[in-house]
Design an enzyme around this catalytic site. Structure first.
Site, PDB file in Angstrom:
ATOM      1  N   HIS A   1      76.272  28.416  19.508  1.00  0.00           N
ATOM      2  CA  HIS A   1      75.141  27.627  19.015  1.00  0.00           C
ATOM      3  C   HIS A   1      74.559  28.270  17.751  1.00  0.00           C
ATOM      4  O   HIS A   1      74.152  27.581  16.814  1.00  0.00           O
ATOM      5  CB  HIS A   1      74.071  27.541  20.117  1.00  0.00           C
TER       6      HIS A   1
ATOM      7  N   HIS B   1      75.908  30.280  24.073  1.00  0.00           N
ATOM      8  CA  HIS B   1      74.708  30.462  23.247  1.00  0.00           C
ATOM      9  C   HIS B   1      75.101  30.974  21.857  1.00  0.00           C
ATOM     10  O   HIS B   1      74.558  30.540  20.839  1.00  0.00           O
ATOM     11  CB  HIS B   1      73.774  31.489  23.890  1.00  0.00           C
TER      12      HIS B   1
ATOM     13  N   HIS C   1      79.077  31.949  29.418  1.00  0.00           N
ATOM     14  CA  HIS C   1      77.739  31.383  29.259  1.00  0.00           C
ATOM     15  C   HIS C   1      77.063  31.931  27.995  1.00  0.00           C
ATOM     16  O   HIS C   1      76.595  31.170  27.136  1.00  0.00           O
ATOM     17  CB  HIS C   1      76.894  31.712  30.498  1.00  0.00           C
ATOM     18  N   GLU C   2      77.005  33.252  27.888  1.00  0.00           N
ATOM     19  CA  GLU C   2      76.334  33.851  26.726  1.00  0.00           C
ATOM     20  C   GLU C   2      77.081  33.536  25.438  1.00  0.00           C
ATOM     21  O   GLU C   2      76.471  33.372  24.378  1.00  0.00           O
ATOM     22  CB  GLU C   2      76.190  35.367  26.915  1.00  0.00           C
TER      23      GLU C   2
END
Length: 682
Positions: free
Chosen positions: A475, A472, A468-469
């Site tokens: 991104h 990010h 999940h992290e």
């Protein structure tokens, strides 16, 4: 000399952590603000007619040093803080708030911005330039540029108070989390706990000068395994209440008054700016657009999830009754018995999986996923300075070996680090004068530390958190825009979770797990039947989990859309709001709001619904990957181009449709979570 005020003579101009001392921060911030004010003055002092370049672009390029220093400082305040840094934060925070207000309430500057905005139709701007102009103009209007002097003065007062209260909330929570420790002296009280958890507790005891006993804390790698596996019910209850009552004990670290003051000031600020509530103010700049739309979205999820959640709880309750003849299932029992039931139903549990998820292997696995999708590679670089020995640094390169980013990874809990997991950046990406300044990205987690006999072995949930992290991080790493305020994660907050949540899907796929999931002792790949059991159990308690998230999102919306003066007390208000989503007995003398750092310390106020909103997007997006193949490079190229690299350069729905070819469907989420009835799935 102050290293923060000199050019960073480090690899890739990274933060010189090895030279920075606490006493450097305050004078550096003061000097950076002084320089930034001169840059603003040069914009307003010019006699030139306002245009996009001399006003909008010049404003975007100003204050870079302030941004750099403050990002270094506040990242340390989250990941490696101490009393001195917290004291400095209380001095720096109002300076930065005043600086921000000085810009946004500068009448001469606003007149120039407004003059450019009024010419917008004739300026022939690119989509990115048009977005920057809109965002710049709105930021002035939404932060008081149209107020009279009395209103501007009051807005400054409110913003200063809110910045201080946010710090206070976080300091209280960190103190309460660190202050509690449960010492266990009798070996019988450790029954049910895996050997690795017992060993970690013994190590914690040794670090706290309690050798010969076992110490459990409120940090999640200690708290969660105890609640999940410890057979001693009274100790589970003790730990549960310690965790659930943080900052809700009427002591000097109590957050109840802090919360009431924050919501009152947020409401006053919103009304001063012409909005009905803080939620209305926030949602104007979100995909969801309005509180009514968010509430309708959450109610629809609750409609589908609550019947399933009640069945989930009934199943665990019946199981606990059979196993232990419990008079009633309490909150401190739920993780314990649900884990046992999960193991019985699916022949799977965390302890069975952990040997296959050694941290170093998982990290290499997520790097390999990124390489297969986007062609990027991560190379450890020990010459990049770090703020703690635990932090590992990498250079990120594109397929052709071109430098893309610097990546910091900080994985283990410590007293100076707040709970949870997050991604952040030390430098955003932007382009100026033909130079592409590449980003410096970091992820911070709190995973189980290695012990004397075992490496760091992750639970499946921790593997999911890392992916999940890392989503990010991608991104930020793959950002490719002109203006920093529109690149990377600088997007609408109910869109920012799409890149992170879509990455979680890969960890349920055999094709992905085969890349890295191997037994830390034997090197054996994770067996195919174990992967199938992971997939089979993916929706175990999905109704319960969905209702819990909806409850938190509704609590957030209630705090920020209810008239503050009508709130009787933190406790009474929370109970009233959470009542429709309560599927377990209420535990008196505990409170969620007092430790709800996402909305009172972080940036998720009136935005916690974003997690579920983005799940709709991610379920729909991953369906597309599954249709084409989870490592299909063309699908990945579309996602990189229109989502990861595009940042906030265009409205998010436009970007999403360009990737997917259509608007997202909520049905994909309900179907994936098993919340659609069989008849409605067809």
């Amino acid at each position: 000399m102050n290293p923060l005020l000199e050019p960073f003579n480090t690899p890739f101009e990274t933060a010189p952590f090895d030279r920075i001392k606490n006493e450097h921060f305050l004078p550096a911030v003061q000097e950076a603000i002084a320089q930034a004010k001169q840059e603003i003055a040069s914009i307003t002092a010019t006699g030139n007619t306002p245009d996009f370049t001399n006003t909008i672009e010049a404003l975007e390029r100003s204050g870079k040093l302030v941004n750099t220093i403050s990002s270094i400082f506040f990242n340390l305040n989250a990941a490696e803080t101490n009393e001195e840094i917290q004291r400095i934060a209380r001095e720096i925070s109002p300076l930065l708030t005043a600086y921000s207000n000085d810009i946004l309430l500068d009448e001469a500057l606003f007149k120039r911005v407004q003059a450019v905005y009024q010419q917008k139709a004739s300026l022939k701007l690119s989509k990115e330039e048009s977005m920057l102009l809109d965002k710049t103009y709105k930021s002035f209007v939404r932060n008081g540029a149209n107020l009279d002097e009395t209103g501007k003065t009051r807005l400054r007062e409110i913003d200063t108070q809110l910045s201080q209260l946010s710090l206070e909330f976080g300091e209280h929570l960190l103190h309460e989390t660190n202050a509690f420790q449960m010492e266990v002296t009798a070996k019988d009280d450790l029954k049910g706990l895996p050997e690795s958890v017992v060993e970690a507790a013994a190590q914690t005891a040794k670090e706290k000068d309690k050798e010969g006993s076992w110490v459990f804390t409120l940090h999640l790698p200690s708290y969660l395994p105890f609640m999940t596996y410890a057979e001693n019910r009274s100790l589970r209850e003790k730990l549960f209440y310690a965790y659930g009552s943080r900052c809700f004990q009427g002591n000097e670290y109590d957050n109840q008054q802090v919360i009431l003051t924050i919501v009152h000031l947020r409401e006053e600020r919103a009304k001063l700016l012409g909005y009905a509530s803080h939620a209305d103010y926030i949602l104007e700049e979100r995909m969801a657009e309005s509180p009514a739309k968010v509430i309708s979205f959450l109610n629809d999820l609750l409609f589908h999830a609550k019947p399933v959640a009640l069945l989930d709880v009934e199943e665990v309750t019946d199981y606990a009754q059979q196993q232990a003849n419990l008079p009633s299932l309490q909150r401190w029992d739920f993780a314990f018995f649900s884990e046992k039931l999960k193991k019985e139903k699916y022949s799977i549990d965390d302890e069975m999986l952990k040997p296959y998820f050694q941290l170093e292997n998982v990290v290499q696995g997520v790097f390999e996923v990124a390489n297969r999708l986007y062609g990027i590679q991560f190379k450890e670089n020990k010459s990049i300075p770090t703020y703690h020995p635990d932090v590992v640094t990498y250079e990120v390169q594109d397929e052709d070996g071109k430098h893309l980013a610097v990546f910091y990874a900080d994985f283990f809990p410590r007293e100076g680090k707040r709970n949870g997991a997050w991604m952040t950046s030390y430098r955003g990406q932007n382009k100026q004068a033909g130079i592409d300044k590449r980003p410096h990205i970091s992820i911070v987690c709190n995973f189980t530390k290695p012990t004397l006999t075992k490496p760091s072995l992750l639970t499946f949930n921790e593997v999911t958190t890392l992916f999940h992290e890392f989503g990010h991080a991608l991104h930020g790493i793959l950002a490719n825009g002109t203006y920093e305020s529109l690149t990377g994660t600088n997007v609408y907050w109910d869109f920012v979770e799409l890149p992170s949540q879509v990455m979680e899907n890969w960890v349920y796929e055999k094709e992905c797990l085969d890349l890295f999931a191997k037994h830390y002792q034997t090197g054996e790949k994770i067996p195919a039947e174990l992967i199938q059991r992971i997939r089979d159990s993916a929706n175990f308690l999905s109704g319960y989990a969905t209702v819990r998230q909806v409850g938190l999102a509704q609590l957030d919306m209630a705090w920020h859309s209810t008239t503050a003066t009508s709130i009787p007390s933190v406790d009474t208000f929370e109970k009233q709001i959470l009542q429709p989503t309560q599927v377990l007995p209420v535990a008196e003398n505990t409170n969620t709001s007092c430790s709800f750092s996402h909305i009172f310390q972080g940036g998720y106020s009136a935005g916690y619904y974003s997690y579920k909103w983005a799940e709709v997007l991610d379920a729909d997006a991953f369906e597309f990957f599954q249709e084409k193949g989870i490592f299909n490079r063309e699908t990945a190229r579309l996602f990189r181009t229109h989502v990861l690299s595009a940042g906030g350069s265009e409205p998010p729905m436009e970007l999403y449709k360009r990737f997917r070819g259509k608007e997202p469907s909520a049905k994909a989420l309900l179907k994936r979570a098993g919340l659609l009835k069989a008849t409605s799935e067809k």
